[in-house]
Design a protein around this motif. Structure first.
Motif, short mmCIF file in Angstrom:
data_model
loop_
_atom_site.label_atom_id
_atom_site.label_comp_id
_atom_site.label_asym_id
_atom_site.label_seq_id
_atom_site.Cartn_x
_atom_site.Cartn_y
_atom_site.Cartn_z
N TYR A 190 7.82 -3.37 5.31
CA TYR A 190 6.92 -4.19 6.10
C TYR A 190 5.70 -3.41 6.59
CZ TYR A 190 10.48 -7.80 6.15
OH TYR A 190 11.38 -8.76 5.77
N ALA A 191 5.88 -2.13 6.83
CA ALA A 191 4.78 -1.30 7.32
C ALA A 191 3.70 -1.08 6.27
CB ALA A 191 5.31 0.05 7.81
N VAL A 192 4.03 -1.27 5.00
CA VAL A 192 3.06 -1.02 3.94
C VAL A 192 2.58 -2.30 3.26
CG1 VAL A 192 3.88 1.34 3.53
CG2 VAL A 192 4.87 -0.56 2.20
N LEU A 193 2.88 -3.45 3.84
CA LEU A 193 2.36 -4.71 3.30
C LEU A 193 0.85 -4.73 3.40
CD1 LEU A 193 4.83 -7.38 4.72
CD2 LEU A 193 4.50 -6.77 2.31
N LYS A 194 0.20 -5.21 2.36
CA LYS A 194 -1.27 -5.30 2.37
C LYS A 194 -1.69 -6.53 3.16
CE LYS A 194 -2.25 -2.84 -1.88
NZ LYS A 194 -2.82 -2.91 -3.21
N SER A 247 0.86 -1.18 0.00
CA SER A 247 0.00 0.00 0.00
C SER A 247 0.90 1.23 0.00
CB SER A 247 -0.91 -0.01 1.24
OG SER A 247 -1.70 1.15 1.24
N LEU A 248 1.17 1.77 -1.18
CA LEU A 248 2.12 2.87 -1.32
C LEU A 248 1.50 4.27 -1.30
CD1 LEU A 248 4.46 1.22 -3.96
CD2 LEU A 248 4.89 1.54 -1.51
N PRO A 249 0.19 4.44 -1.55
CA PRO A 249 -0.36 5.80 -1.47
C PRO A 249 -0.08 6.53 -0.16
CG PRO A 249 -1.88 4.42 -2.66
CD PRO A 249 -0.80 3.51 -2.11
N PRO A 250 -0.16 5.88 1.01
CA PRO A 250 0.15 6.62 2.25
C PRO A 250 1.60 7.11 2.32
CG PRO A 250 -1.03 4.58 2.77
CD PRO A 250 -0.67 4.53 1.31
N VAL A 251 2.50 6.41 1.66
CA VAL A 251 3.91 6.83 1.64
C VAL A 251 4.03 8.17 0.93
CG1 VAL A 251 6.23 6.27 0.80
CG2 VAL A 251 4.76 4.44 1.73
N VAL A 252 3.43 8.27 -0.26
CA VAL A 252 3.50 9.52 -1.02
C VAL A 252 2.74 10.63 -0.30
CG1 VAL A 252 2.86 10.65 -3.19
CG2 VAL A 252 3.88 8.37 -3.22
N GLU A 253 1.59 10.30 0.27
CA GLU A 253 0.83 11.31 1.00
C GLU A 253 1.65 11.89 2.15
OE1 GLU A 253 -3.59 11.97 2.67
OE2 GLU A 253 -2.59 10.17 3.42
N ASN A 254 2.32 11.04 2.92
CA ASN A 254 3.13 11.53 4.05
C ASN A 254 4.26 12.44 3.58
OD1 ASN A 254 1.46 10.05 5.70
ND2 ASN A 254 3.05 8.71 6.50
N GLY A 256 1.65 5.48 12.35
CA GLY A 256 3.08 5.37 12.65
C GLY A 256 3.99 5.21 11.45
N LEU A 257 3.45 5.41 10.25
CA LEU A 257 4.27 5.18 9.04
C LEU A 257 5.44 6.14 8.94
CD1 LEU A 257 4.71 3.67 6.37
CD2 LEU A 257 3.16 5.31 5.29
N GLY A 258 5.24 7.40 9.22
CA GLY A 258 6.33 8.37 9.11
C GLY A 258 6.59 8.76 7.66
N VAL A 259 7.63 9.54 7.47
CA VAL A 259 8.03 10.02 6.15
C VAL A 259 9.25 9.23 5.69
CG1 VAL A 259 8.90 12.01 4.86
CG2 VAL A 259 7.13 12.33 6.59
#
Length: 188
Positions: A184-188, A112-119, A172-175
């Protein structure tokens, strides 16, 4: 600008007077896009290909003044993390026009990569919109594109706003940076 050539399909959107700068790390992909597909040859735009790692190439280049930069390198099972960090975003922004859009194609079965870009975007004060293309045709894949712009009005246009959906955050994802990321934090 396009990061990740694939078959060159994005070139078909090019019109006379447009220039498409395609960044591709694999010379065999460039050869196959030219020999086995006609998307680039059929485009009315001028097509330029840059062989090499896109981020490294863009770091060395003068600002390109892109209207749109499509970052399309995340659909496989090997994610080039260095293309989705705060530092990478700075490189992309240097090449954008003030009202330009960086479009991240983040369709991925495993992550799940959208939260990475959003952060990253939020940390840099950028506007963000998720466009999720869901369809009922089993032959077509659903796609996720996250659009990022310096100018929030660009993403507030009705055509974008009406298709935009909220991004499900990950607590808790962070930037992500060049020094910190966590697949591991973005595994679906």
């Amino acid at each position: 600008g396009v990061i990740g050539l694939g078959a060159g399909t994005l070139a078909v959107y090019g019109k006379a007077g447009d220039t498409y700068r395609m960044y591709e790390i694999n010379p065999q992909v460039i050869e196959l896009a030219r020999s086995e597909f006609t998307f680039m040859a059929d485009s009315a735009a001028t097509i330029e290909t840059v062989l090499g790692d896109a981020r490294l190439s863009m770091e060395r280049e003068a600002p390109q003044g892109f209207d749109v930069l499509a970052v399309d390198a995340f659909s496989g099972d090997s994610v080039p993390v260095h293309l989705i960090t705060a530092e990478a975003m700075e490189v992309y922004l240097r090449h954008m026009k003030p009202d330009g859009i960086i479009a991240f194609h983040l369709t991925n079965r495993f992550l799940s990569l959208p939260p990475v870009v959003e952060n990253i975007a939020r940390a840099k004060g950028l506007a963000v919109a998720l466009i999720r293309d869901e369809n009922d045709n089993p032959l077509l894949r659903n796609t996720d594109w996250v659009l990022v712009s310096r100018n929030p009005e660009v993403l507030a246009q009705p055509a974008i706003r009406s298709r935009s959906t909220p991004i499900d955050g990950i607590p808790g994802l962070g930037v992500w940076t060049d020094d910190f990321n966590n697949l591991y934090a973005v595994l679906k």
